[in-house]
Write an enzyme that holds these catalytic residues in place. Structure first.
Site, PDB file in Angstrom:
ATOM      1  N   ASP A  19     -10.708 -10.565   2.525  1.00 36.85           N
ATOM      2  CA  ASP A  19     -10.042  -9.514   3.297  1.00 36.85           C
ATOM      3  C   ASP A  19      -8.898  -8.951   2.445  1.00 36.85           C
ATOM      4  OD1 ASP A  19      -8.434  -8.037   4.982  1.00 36.85           O
ATOM      5  OD2 ASP A  19      -8.605  -9.417   6.671  1.00 36.85           O
ATOM      6  N   ASN A  50       3.410  -1.911   7.752  1.00 39.27           N
ATOM      7  CA  ASN A  50       2.533  -2.153   6.594  1.00 39.27           C
ATOM      8  C   ASN A  50       2.131  -0.843   5.929  1.00 39.27           C
ATOM      9  OD1 ASN A  50       2.402  -5.001   7.097  1.00 39.27           O
ATOM     10  ND2 ASN A  50       1.055  -4.545   8.807  1.00 39.27           N
ATOM     11  N   SER A  78      -1.036 -12.044   4.851  1.00 41.19           N
ATOM     12  CA  SER A  78      -0.223 -11.068   5.578  1.00 41.19           C
ATOM     13  C   SER A  78       1.171 -11.573   5.908  1.00 41.19           C
ATOM     14  CB  SER A  78      -0.940 -10.662   6.860  1.00 41.19           C
ATOM     15  OG  SER A  78      -1.164 -11.793   7.681  1.00 41.19           O
ATOM     16  N   HIS A  91      -5.868 -14.693   8.604  1.00 43.91           N
ATOM     17  CA  HIS A  91      -5.494 -13.839   9.737  1.00 43.91           C
ATOM     18  C   HIS A  91      -6.335 -14.155  10.975  1.00 43.91           C
ATOM     19  CE1 HIS A  91      -5.274  -9.904  11.939  1.00 43.91           C
ATOM     20  NE2 HIS A  91      -4.007 -10.043  11.596  1.00 43.91           N
ATOM     21  N   GLU A 105      -8.108 -14.242   2.628  1.00 45.91           N
ATOM     22  CA  GLU A 105      -7.448 -12.955   2.368  1.00 45.91           C
ATOM     23  C   GLU A 105      -7.103 -12.918   0.889  1.00 45.91           C
ATOM     24  OE1 GLU A 105      -4.048 -12.286   5.078  1.00 45.91           O
ATOM     25  OE2 GLU A 105      -5.081 -13.624   6.455  1.00 45.91           O
ATOM     26  N   LYS A 115      -3.230   0.266   6.991  1.00 42.85           N
ATOM     27  CA  LYS A 115      -1.998  -0.197   6.336  1.00 42.85           C
ATOM     28  C   LYS A 115      -1.643   0.798   5.228  1.00 42.85           C
ATOM     29  CE  LYS A 115      -3.107  -4.796   7.960  1.00 42.85           C
ATOM     30  NZ  LYS A 115      -2.591  -4.605   9.317  1.00 42.85           N
ATOM     31  N   HIS A 137      -4.049  -6.313   2.870  1.00 41.67           N
ATOM     32  CA  HIS A 137      -2.688  -6.119   2.339  1.00 41.67           C
ATOM     33  C   HIS A 137      -2.671  -5.937   0.822  1.00 41.67           C
ATOM     34  CE1 HIS A 137      -0.688  -6.865   6.178  1.00 41.67           C
ATOM     35  NE2 HIS A 137      -1.711  -7.683   6.390  1.00 41.67           N
TER      36      HIS A 137
HETATM   37  C1  LIG Z   1      -5.254  -9.747   6.846  1.00 43.01           C
HETATM   38  C2  LIG Z   1      -5.534  -8.797   7.957  1.00 43.01           C
HETATM   39  N1  LIG Z   1      -6.808  -8.505   8.254  1.00 43.01           N
HETATM   40  C3  LIG Z   1      -7.129  -7.652   9.236  1.00 43.01           C
HETATM   41  C4  LIG Z   1      -6.144  -7.054   9.987  1.00 43.01           C
HETATM   42  C5  LIG Z   1      -6.534  -6.145  11.107  1.00 43.01           C
HETATM   43  O1  LIG Z   1      -6.510  -4.827  10.668  1.00 43.01           O
HETATM   44  P1  LIG Z   1      -6.286  -3.646  11.702  1.00 43.01           P
HETATM   45  O2  LIG Z   1      -4.829  -3.598  11.995  1.00 43.01           O
HETATM   46  O3  LIG Z   1      -6.789  -2.444  10.990  1.00 43.01           O
HETATM   47  O4  LIG Z   1      -7.076  -3.964  12.918  1.00 43.01           O
HETATM   48  C6  LIG Z   1      -4.806  -7.317   9.711  1.00 43.01           C
HETATM   49  C7  LIG Z   1      -3.752  -6.624  10.488  1.00 43.01           C
HETATM   50  O5  LIG Z   1      -2.895  -7.115  11.082  1.00 43.01           O
HETATM   51  C8  LIG Z   1      -4.484  -8.215   8.684  1.00 43.01           C
HETATM   52  O6  LIG Z   1      -3.220  -8.518   8.398  1.00 43.01           O
END
Ligand SMILES: Cc1ncc(COP(=O)(O)O)c(C=O)c1O
Length: 375
Positions: A185, A28, A160, A114, A156, A218, A188
């Site tokens: 969130d 990512n 993702s 997620h 989100e 990411k 991405h």
């Molecule tokens: C939508 C989403 N939120 C949060 C996270 C978690 O982030 P981090 O990898 O910084 O713990 C991810 C990662 O996989 C994600 O895809």
């Protein structure tokens, strides 16, 4: 059975994985910051000035200036009053949701959200409701039902595993109509949409979304997560988010790298533009192959898990690493190979991968009809 694959060397988008030289289409690292002189220097400076560990939780050992500077930068970038950095994006989601909702409340989550968002909702002890993916009308119906306690809607901005975008304008309107809080969130979306500032900014909704979560891990090529919003929100989290209060502060190297990436991104949009050039080039080269989304997350849906593994193995054998994603990470019948594009990919790497994807799909379909493709 899931298995960790050993990476023994790395240079930009190239790596040696399980002993095989590959171009990485699994990361990512959308802007190529994870292995870049800008972020390496940022991390090295931070280590020279601040050492390697925070020593204790931020409320205990004191809050070093480096992390506060990053938080100010993040708040300015997101156009909000304040931001709070957590050691990971996962912890930011867990901490925020569990701090903002309790047993008397309801958390309403998009079906494809997620795991960290779902885990946060469960941890909060609130009643958890799920709305169909990106379906603002169904969300409206759920929110219309009378209930006591407060309601937090969680989604989100870019999903993702599917790469599609949430209908943020409709979701904001729906939450306003029913007095619900909205958490988005942007893990991405940052560095990718809205010139890099994310989908909330791109939709003109800065300040209209109550809680924005992001990750430093990411597009910023580092490690860590953050929550951005009002000063009152951040004060609440400092006091109540257990994933913030009871964990050691983020390591200086991660803060230094993220800050360097963010400063570079605020100075120049060249990397974001290069990423989108790569997206257009690769997607044009695979025209006809059913690839979801329209951005750098490019899921090729195979249906069965076996077909996803077979396709990923063919690509890997040709030197292109992209993982097979299977249930429970995605719903049954929607296994896929998740290909992610980066500004770090060269035109030759993109064209080579596209040609191999076409070839491998055709071969697999001819061989044993395992490509149960549906979109
Ligand atoms: C939508 C989403 N939120 C949060 C996270 C978690 O982030 P981090 O990898 O910084 O713990 C991810 C990662 O996989 C994600 O895809």
């Amino acid at each position: 059975m899931r298995r960790l694959r050993g990476v023994t060397a790395r240079a930009g988008a190239e790596c040696t994985i399980d002993g095989r030289a590959c171009v990485n289409f699994a990361s990512n690292d959308y802007l190529g910051f994870a292995d870049d002189p800008v972020t390496r220097e940022g991390a090295l400076h931070a280590v020279r000035d601040w050492g390697t560990g925070a020593g204790a939780a931020r409320l205990i050992s004191g809050d070093y200036a480096l992390v506060r500077e990053l938080e100010e930068l993040l708040a300015a970038w997101k156009g909000v009053e304040a931001a709070l950095v957590f050691p990971s994006g996962y912890m930011a989601n867990l901490g925020a949701i569990a701090a903002l909702a309790g047993p008397d409340d309801t958390v309403v989550v998009d079906r494809l959200a997620h795991a960290s968002l779902i885990d946060g909702a469960r941890l909060s002890g609130a009643t958890v409701r799920v709305f169909p993916h990106n379906d603002a009308a169904r969300l409206d119906e759920i929110l219309r039902r009378p209930r006591s306690g407060s309601v937090l809607v969680v989604t989100e901005s870019v999903f993702s595993m599917d790469g599609d975008c949430a209908p943020l304008v409709e979701l904001v309107a729906c939450c306003r109509r029913h007095g619900a809080m909205l958490l988005v969130d942007e893990a991405h979306a940052l560095g990718v949409y809205g010139g890099g500032r994310g989908c909330v900014a791109a939709a003109g909704l800065t300040g209209a979304v109550d809680i924005v979560v992001g990750t430093l891990s990411k597009a910023l090529g580092s490690q860590g997560g953050f929550v951005a919003g009002s000063r009152a929100l951040i004060e609440t989290l400092v006091n109540r988010a257990r994933a913030f209060v009871y964990t050691t502060g983020i390591a200086p190297a991660a803060v230094g790298a993220a800050r360097a990436a963010l400063q570079e991104l605020m100075r120049s949009s060249a990397r974001v533009e290069r990423l989108w050039e790569n997206v257009r080039r690769w997607r044009a080269a695979v025209a006809g192959v059913p690839v979801r989304g329209d951005g750098p997350i490019c899921p090729v849906i195979t249906g069965s898990a076996g077909a996803a593994v077979a396709l990923a193995e063919r690509l890997g054998a040709a030197g292109y690493y992209a993982p097979a994603i299977r249930p429970p990470t995605v719903p049954r019948g929607t296994s896929r190979v998740r290909i992610t594009l980066s500004a770090a990919h060269t035109p030759a790497q993109l064209d080579g991968m596209a040609a191999e994807l076409r070839h491998a799909r055709m071969e697999l379909m001819k061989e044993n009809n395992v490509m149960d493709v549906h979109d």
